[in-house]
Design a protein around this motif. Structure first.
Motif, PDB file in Angstrom:
ATOM      1  N   ALA A  78     -80.939  17.111 -15.915  1.00  0.00           N
ATOM      2  CA  ALA A  78     -81.350  18.089 -15.506  1.00  0.00           C
ATOM      3  C   ALA A  78     -82.587  19.276 -14.703  1.00  0.00           C
ATOM      4  O   ALA A  78     -83.564  18.501 -14.957  1.00  0.00           O
ATOM      5  CB  ALA A  78     -80.259  19.812 -16.365  1.00  0.00           C
ATOM      6  N   CYS A  79     -82.565  18.965 -13.194  1.00  0.00           N
ATOM      7  CA  CYS A  79     -83.116  19.468 -12.447  1.00  0.00           C
ATOM      8  C   CYS A  79     -83.610  20.755 -11.976  1.00  0.00           C
ATOM      9  O   CYS A  79     -82.502  21.447 -11.779  1.00  0.00           O
ATOM     10  CB  CYS A  79     -83.429  17.884 -11.335  1.00  0.00           C
ATOM     11  SG  CYS A  79     -83.408  16.026 -11.878  1.00  0.00           S
ATOM     12  N   VAL A  80     -84.724  21.081 -11.566  1.00  0.00           N
ATOM     13  CA  VAL A  80     -84.394  22.460 -10.634  1.00  0.00           C
ATOM     14  C   VAL A  80     -83.964  22.490  -9.473  1.00  0.00           C
ATOM     15  O   VAL A  80     -83.809  23.061  -8.850  1.00  0.00           O
ATOM     16  CB  VAL A  80     -85.876  23.082 -11.129  1.00  0.00           C
ATOM     17  CG1 VAL A  80     -87.173  22.180 -10.341  1.00  0.00           C
ATOM     18  CG2 VAL A  80     -86.207  24.425 -11.872  1.00  0.00           C
ATOM     19  N   LEU A 133     -85.306  13.548  -6.208  1.00  0.00           N
ATOM     20  CA  LEU A 133     -85.205  12.296  -6.060  1.00  0.00           C
ATOM     21  C   LEU A 133     -85.187  11.007  -6.193  1.00  0.00           C
ATOM     22  O   LEU A 133     -84.442  10.223  -6.632  1.00  0.00           O
ATOM     23  CB  LEU A 133     -86.429  12.711  -5.064  1.00  0.00           C
ATOM     24  CG  LEU A 133     -85.771  13.746  -3.933  1.00  0.00           C
ATOM     25  CD1 LEU A 133     -87.020  14.032  -3.024  1.00  0.00           C
ATOM     26  CD2 LEU A 133     -84.523  13.588  -3.334  1.00  0.00           C
ATOM     27  N   PRO A 134     -86.317  11.267  -6.857  1.00  0.00           N
ATOM     28  CA  PRO A 134     -86.455   9.910  -8.021  1.00  0.00           C
ATOM     29  C   PRO A 134     -85.384   9.341  -8.549  1.00  0.00           C
ATOM     30  O   PRO A 134     -84.576   7.662  -8.895  1.00  0.00           O
ATOM     31  CB  PRO A 134     -87.803  10.337  -9.183  1.00  0.00           C
ATOM     32  CG  PRO A 134     -88.880  11.301  -8.833  1.00  0.00           C
ATOM     33  CD  PRO A 134     -87.379  12.390  -8.027  1.00  0.00           C
ATOM     34  N   LEU A 135     -85.075  10.320  -9.709  1.00  0.00           N
ATOM     35  CA  LEU A 135     -83.677  10.346 -10.466  1.00  0.00           C
ATOM     36  C   LEU A 135     -82.703   9.552  -9.144  1.00  0.00           C
ATOM     37  O   LEU A 135     -82.083   8.581 -10.161  1.00  0.00           O
ATOM     38  CB  LEU A 135     -83.244  11.244 -11.168  1.00  0.00           C
ATOM     39  CG  LEU A 135     -84.882  11.536 -12.133  1.00  0.00           C
ATOM     40  CD1 LEU A 135     -83.940  13.183 -13.169  1.00  0.00           C
ATOM     41  CD2 LEU A 135     -84.041  10.664 -13.778  1.00  0.00           C
ATOM     42  N   ILE A 183     -79.115   7.683 -10.369  1.00  0.00           N
ATOM     43  CA  ILE A 183     -78.786   8.877 -11.195  1.00  0.00           C
ATOM     44  C   ILE A 183     -77.918  10.405 -10.932  1.00  0.00           C
ATOM     45  O   ILE A 183     -78.720  10.865 -10.300  1.00  0.00           O
ATOM     46  CB  ILE A 183     -80.238   9.162 -12.320  1.00  0.00           C
ATOM     47  CG1 ILE A 183     -80.234   7.803 -12.776  1.00  0.00           C
ATOM     48  CG2 ILE A 183     -79.408  10.599 -13.094  1.00  0.00           C
ATOM     49  CD1 ILE A 183     -79.305   7.615 -14.298  1.00  0.00           C
ATOM     50  N   ASP A 184     -76.741  10.511 -11.411  1.00  0.00           N
ATOM     51  CA  ASP A 184     -76.417  12.252 -11.181  1.00  0.00           C
ATOM     52  C   ASP A 184     -77.181  12.992 -11.519  1.00  0.00           C
ATOM     53  O   ASP A 184     -77.364  13.019 -12.614  1.00  0.00           O
ATOM     54  CB  ASP A 184     -74.338  12.189 -11.387  1.00  0.00           C
ATOM     55  CG  ASP A 184     -73.968  11.268  -9.480  1.00  0.00           C
ATOM     56  OD1 ASP A 184     -74.742  11.177  -9.026  1.00  0.00           O
ATOM     57  OD2 ASP A 184     -73.032  10.990 -10.511  1.00  0.00           O
ATOM     58  N   THR A 185     -77.581  14.280 -10.413  1.00  0.00           N
ATOM     59  CA  THR A 185     -78.266  15.467 -12.084  1.00  0.00           C
ATOM     60  C   THR A 185     -77.295  16.607 -12.042  1.00  0.00           C
ATOM     61  O   THR A 185     -76.404  16.829 -10.745  1.00  0.00           O
ATOM     62  CB  THR A 185     -79.100  15.312 -11.487  1.00  0.00           C
ATOM     63  OG1 THR A 185     -79.347  15.668  -9.904  1.00  0.00           O
ATOM     64  CG2 THR A 185     -80.089  14.050 -10.831  1.00  0.00           C
ATOM     65  N   LEU A 186     -77.577  17.819 -12.400  1.00  0.00           N
ATOM     66  CA  LEU A 186     -77.589  18.784 -12.854  1.00  0.00           C
ATOM     67  C   LEU A 186     -78.088  19.442 -11.966  1.00  0.00           C
ATOM     68  O   LEU A 186     -79.794  19.810 -11.883  1.00  0.00           O
ATOM     69  CB  LEU A 186     -77.058  19.244 -14.077  1.00  0.00           C
ATOM     70  CG  LEU A 186     -76.402  18.448 -15.295  1.00  0.00           C
ATOM     71  CD1 LEU A 186     -76.316  19.495 -16.501  1.00  0.00           C
ATOM     72  CD2 LEU A 186     -75.304  18.773 -14.333  1.00  0.00           C
ATOM     73  N   VAL A 200     -77.369  26.898 -15.893  1.00  0.00           N
ATOM     74  CA  VAL A 200     -75.927  25.260 -16.076  1.00  0.00           C
ATOM     75  C   VAL A 200     -76.229  24.513 -17.111  1.00  0.00           C
ATOM     76  O   VAL A 200     -74.650  24.094 -17.397  1.00  0.00           O
ATOM     77  CB  VAL A 200     -77.115  24.497 -15.149  1.00  0.00           C
ATOM     78  CG1 VAL A 200     -76.482  23.162 -15.029  1.00  0.00           C
ATOM     79  CG2 VAL A 200     -77.021  25.318 -13.002  1.00  0.00           C
ATOM     80  N   LEU A 201     -77.500  24.577 -17.848  1.00  0.00           N
ATOM     81  CA  LEU A 201     -76.851  23.291 -19.858  1.00  0.00           C
ATOM     82  C   LEU A 201     -75.993  25.215 -20.218  1.00  0.00           C
ATOM     83  O   LEU A 201     -75.303  24.657 -20.842  1.00  0.00           O
ATOM     84  CB  LEU A 201     -78.691  23.684 -20.132  1.00  0.00           C
ATOM     85  CG  LEU A 201     -79.172  22.781 -19.430  1.00  0.00           C
ATOM     86  CD1 LEU A 201     -80.281  22.495 -20.061  1.00  0.00           C
ATOM     87  CD2 LEU A 201     -78.891  21.446 -19.164  1.00  0.00           C
TER      88      LEU A 201
END
Length: 379
Positions: A235-237, A243-245, A250-253, A266-267
């Motif tokens: 989970a990214c803000v 970007l690094p993930l 890697i898909d992110t929330l 979101v979590l």
């Protein structure tokens, strides 16, 4: 119970990689019932101790910028405080007074005005992309532009200005480095690989890059990426943080608004939606990371018990042999008595022994309700 006696994150463990404002994020998660595993992926170099910041400050004082871009309130304050500590505070303020001052958002505007300065413009979107668009639209050929950074470079920002002919002076406030104590970060990597955390949060791109670099150094990068890709959401803000993930597939929330509160929201929506829910022995059983909701009653379960429960729910309603359950137990060796001991503790933790049936000489099975047979493929 009606299921409202616990928070939406109750029963889940969330990894927190933040260094700055980690306590605030942890408190937000705990208020919603979550357990927190804090592992700062970075440490912050104080501005007063940073020779790079001092050199950039001297450069700005020696050659006045035409434009100053202030990106964060805490970064701007840190810059001014550090300059004052070096005896150059008034000179720096004089240079800022003479420049076109662009403030990224309302918090930065507040810091600008608290310093006795006045911003020329601030985007309603709080987006650095809009700041860049304005600068390029005005034309930057031959202009000297100081950009206050906060711990991380702004991808493509300085490069685009330089391509347009600007003289760019990066001002690196609160520079980030790997943590002095790598133990917590290693434990978070191991917990993620073991699926002992249910999500990992990131509030900066350098933190995400640092976690990946440390995993690669330890030879655990492939295992970490597998966990983040399949089982443990990252989970990214915001999009820059991700970007690094994303570069690793890697898909992110991400929340719609790039703040910690919306990140936690979101979590709160995502993790309960991922929980496995089954009708068992007339009860509604929802399996979370380190706890189980039985008809809405939160029941903490020890790790060995959760390992058995996950093995049983892979084939709900079917008999799972003691040998298979033994293989699911971490560090159990070859003694099937360990299965009986862990199963007894699991039943006690659930508070409803009839949820799991003993099948003599064969193993154990979840007492899945007959009406659920077709839906859950139990035959």
């Amino acid at each position: 119970m009606d299921g409202q006696q616990h928070g939406p994150l109750s029963g889940f463990t969330i990894g927190v990689t933040a260094a700055r404002r980690a306590a605030e994020l942890g408190e937000l998660l705990r208020r919603r019932g979550g357990a927190v595993l804090h592992a700062p992926a970075l440490r912050i170099v104080p501005p007063a101790d940073d020779t790079e910041l001092r050199a950039a400050t001297e450069d700005v004082i020696a050659r006045a910028p035409d434009v100053v871009v202030a990106t964060t309130a805490v970064g701007l304050r840190g810059w001014l405080e550090a300059a004052a500590g070096w005896g150059r505070g008034e000179e720096l303020l004089d240079r800022l007074h003479g420049a076109e001052l662009l403030a990224r958002g309302p918090k930065v505007r507040g810091a600008v005005r608290a310093a006795g300065l006045v911003e020329a413009w601030s985007p309603a979107s709080e987006s650095m992309a809009d700041v860049l668009e304005r600068l390029l639209g005005e034309g930057v050929e031959g202009r000297r532009i100081a950009v206050q950074l906060h711990g991380e470079p702004l991808p493509g920002f300085a490069e685009a200005l330089r391509a347009g002919g600007a003289d760019v002076v990066p001002v690196p406030v609160h520079r980030w480095m790997p943590p002095a104590d790598l133990g917590p970060l290693d434990r978070l990597i191991d917990a993620t690989v073991a699926r002992a955390v249910d999500a990992v949060t990131f509030t900066s791109a350098p933190a995400a890059a640092s976690l990946l670099a440390r995993a690669e150094h330890r030879g655990r990068l492939a295992d970490l990426l597998d966990a983040l890709h399949h089982d443990v959401p990252a989970a990214c803000v915001g999009p820059v943080t991700a970007l690094p993930l994303q570069a690793r597939g890697i898909d992110t929330l991400q929340p719609d608004r790039f703040r910690m509160g919306p990140l936690v929201d979101v979590l709160c929506a995502e993790l309960p939606a991922r929980a496995r829910t089954l009708p068992v022995a007339g009860r509604r059983v929802e399996i979370r990371g380190h706890a189980v909701l039985v008809d809405g009653d939160l029941r903490p379960v020890p790790p060995a018990g959760m390992a058995l429960l996950h093995a049983l729910t892979r084939r709900p309603g079917w008999v799972v042999s003691r040998g298979e359950l033994l293989r699911a137990l971490p560090g159990a060796g070859r003694d099937e008595h360990a299965v009986e001991t862990a199963m007894a503790r699991l039943r006690t933790a659930l508070g409803a022994p009839k949820l799991i049936h003993t099948v003599v000489k064969r193993g154990y099975r979840l007492a899945l309700d007959p009406s659920a047979d077709t839906k859950y493929g139990t035959g």
